[in-house]
Structure formats: C-alpha cells, structure tokens
Design a protein around this motif. Structure first.
Motif, PDB file in Angstrom:
ATOM      1  N   LEU A 118       0.856  -1.190   0.000  1.00  0.00           N
ATOM      2  CA  LEU A 118       0.000   0.000   0.000  1.00  0.00           C
ATOM      3  C   LEU A 118       0.886   1.233   0.000  1.00  0.00           C
ATOM      4  O   LEU A 118       1.955   1.239   0.614  1.00  0.00           O
ATOM      5  CB  LEU A 118      -0.914  -0.010   1.224  1.00  0.00           C
ATOM      6  CG  LEU A 118      -1.926  -1.159   1.264  1.00  0.00           C
ATOM      7  CD1 LEU A 118      -2.534  -1.286   2.655  1.00  0.00           C
ATOM      8  CD2 LEU A 118      -3.008  -0.960   0.211  1.00  0.00           C
ATOM      9  N   ILE A 119       0.441   2.288  -0.682  1.00  0.00           N
ATOM     10  CA  ILE A 119       1.252   3.498  -0.733  1.00  0.00           C
ATOM     11  C   ILE A 119       1.313   4.140   0.657  1.00  0.00           C
ATOM     12  O   ILE A 119       0.334   4.119   1.405  1.00  0.00           O
ATOM     13  CB  ILE A 119       0.736   4.494  -1.794  1.00  0.00           C
ATOM     14  CG1 ILE A 119      -0.711   4.906  -1.522  1.00  0.00           C
ATOM     15  CG2 ILE A 119       0.906   3.909  -3.191  1.00  0.00           C
ATOM     16  CD1 ILE A 119      -1.197   6.038  -2.389  1.00  0.00           C
ATOM     17  N   PRO A 120       2.449   4.698   1.028  1.00  0.00           N
ATOM     18  CA  PRO A 120       2.595   5.263   2.370  1.00  0.00           C
ATOM     19  C   PRO A 120       1.666   6.445   2.642  1.00  0.00           C
ATOM     20  O   PRO A 120       1.298   6.690   3.787  1.00  0.00           O
ATOM     21  CB  PRO A 120       4.065   5.687   2.434  1.00  0.00           C
ATOM     22  CG  PRO A 120       4.576   5.664   1.041  1.00  0.00           C
ATOM     23  CD  PRO A 120       3.688   4.769   0.246  1.00  0.00           C
ATOM     24  N   GLU A 121       1.263   7.156   1.595  1.00  0.00           N
ATOM     25  CA  GLU A 121       0.365   8.300   1.779  1.00  0.00           C
ATOM     26  C   GLU A 121      -0.949   7.910   2.446  1.00  0.00           C
ATOM     27  O   GLU A 121      -1.602   8.749   3.084  1.00  0.00           O
ATOM     28  CB  GLU A 121       0.054   8.973   0.427  1.00  0.00           C
ATOM     29  CG  GLU A 121       1.234   9.628  -0.234  1.00  0.00           C
ATOM     30  CD  GLU A 121       1.994   8.699  -1.183  1.00  0.00           C
ATOM     31  OE1 GLU A 121       2.684   9.218  -2.075  1.00  0.00           O
ATOM     32  OE2 GLU A 121       1.922   7.454  -1.014  1.00  0.00           O
ATOM     33  N   LEU A 122      -1.354   6.652   2.317  1.00  0.00           N
ATOM     34  CA  LEU A 122      -2.600   6.207   2.954  1.00  0.00           C
ATOM     35  C   LEU A 122      -2.499   6.205   4.475  1.00  0.00           C
ATOM     36  O   LEU A 122      -3.516   6.123   5.161  1.00  0.00           O
ATOM     37  CB  LEU A 122      -2.991   4.814   2.460  1.00  0.00           C
ATOM     38  CG  LEU A 122      -3.484   4.747   1.021  1.00  0.00           C
ATOM     39  CD1 LEU A 122      -3.658   3.307   0.579  1.00  0.00           C
ATOM     40  CD2 LEU A 122      -4.777   5.522   0.860  1.00  0.00           C
ATOM     41  N   ASN A 123      -1.262   6.277   4.999  1.00  0.00           N
ATOM     42  CA  ASN A 123      -1.050   6.365   6.446  1.00  0.00           C
ATOM     43  C   ASN A 123      -1.783   5.238   7.180  1.00  0.00           C
ATOM     44  O   ASN A 123      -2.551   5.484   8.106  1.00  0.00           O
ATOM     45  CB  ASN A 123      -1.484   7.741   6.967  1.00  0.00           C
ATOM     46  CG  ASN A 123      -1.026   7.989   8.383  1.00  0.00           C
ATOM     47  OD1 ASN A 123      -0.035   7.430   8.839  1.00  0.00           O
ATOM     48  ND2 ASN A 123      -1.776   8.823   9.093  1.00  0.00           N
TER      49      ASN A 123
END
Length: 187
Positions: free
Chosen positions: A80-85
C-alpha cells in the motif's frame, strides 16, 4: 444525481492504491486521486468509522480471451502506498480478483462492525472499483462512489462506469461532498 445521505455506520473502501499500480499511466493525475482518497481516509478515521485498504496480489485463474499479463511484479508491487497512512485499526484486504468482496472475508468483517454503507475510491474505475461496488450492492450495502478519488488507465472504461454503471449501484459525489455528510461522531 445529488448525494443524499450517508448511514451512521459507513465504511470507506480504498481499492488498489498500491505501489505497483499508482505508477501506471492514468487518465487523471494520480496525485490528486491519492490526495482525495487520503482526505477521505483521514475524515473516516477522525470519526471512528472503518477504513478498508485493499490491495491486489494476483488474478482469478479462469480462462479469458485476453491473456493474463506475464510481467513479473517488481519488489513491493503489492505494498500500500505510504500516503494512505495505514493505521492499526484499518482493515486490510488482499484480493486476487477484481472485486474486494469475492473470495475474501470483507463482507463478514464489515457486518460484524454493523456497517450498512460503503464509500468506494481507488483504481481502476472500470475494474477494481466497479467490481467492488457491484459486489457491495449485491451484498445489500448502500454504495457511494467518490468520483474525484478514482481513475483508470482507459478513459472509456472510467466514463462508462461513472455515467452508466454507478448510478444504478448507488450514489456518487466528490470527496468534499462525502466528507460533509459524514456523521459528526468521533472516537
């Protein structure tokens, strides 16, 4: 159509915002899609509402006219992309089909939380998002689709889903409209 309401116990489902997919060429700039999906996730979490993060790690084994892609995924492709936190309370689902409900325990997990409605965002509009929306609708969930938090690699697929399929499965709205209708509860 105007977005009318959100149920008190609505979950957000973010489909396939993962490292191996966000780098594909999409019809809308992926940065804006990610920003809107993250704003939704933050708003849901702030209100103690479930956030479901979905990634895809394969495909259904059935025979098709178009051969499966034979490219070996790069290291971290399913991350998952890190921006999703990602938070400890988020529900994470790995799927091997287009939709997030088929062959997963997502329906049972949402039912256990009393969820009656889902908001769906992510990529690709005409496959992962649409399949997840169809499956949610078929399972009896009210469905809302965040138009500005989804995109596709194919303009015709995106447009067809938005204009012809989604109005038959639920309601659509912008991220801002959806956030404004979220219940005013907090954790």
């Amino acid at each position: 159509m105007t977005l009318s309401a959100l149920d008190p116990n609505t979950a957000l489902i973010v489909v396939d915002l993962q490292k191996g997919i966000v780098g594909l060429p999409t019809i809308h700039p992926i940065g804006g899609i990610i920003e809107n999906a993250c704003a939704l996730a933050d708003a849901f979490r702030a209100r103690g509402l479930p956030v479901v993060l979905v990634n895809v790690a394969g495909g259904a084994p059935a025979r098709t006219e178009q051969p499966p892609r034979t490219v070996s995924p790069a290291e971290g492709w399913t991350d998952l992309i890190p921006e999703l936190n990602r938070q400890p309370g988020d529900i994470v689902v790995t799927k091997r089909t287009w939709g997030a409900f088929a062959s997963t325990d997502l329906e049972a997990r949402l039912r256990a939380l009393g969820v009656t409605q889902v908001v769906i965002a992510g990529v690709a509009t005409g496959t992962g998002v649409e399949s997840t929306a169809r499956q949610a609708y078929e399972q009896g969930f009210n469905v809302t689709l965040a138009r500005d938090a989804m995109t596709d690699t194919r303009p015709e697929a995106h447009d067809y889903s938005i204009e012809n399929v989604f109005p038959r499965l639920g309601e659509t709205g912008t991220s801002r409209e959806i956030i404004s209708l979220l219940p005013a509860r907090s954790i």
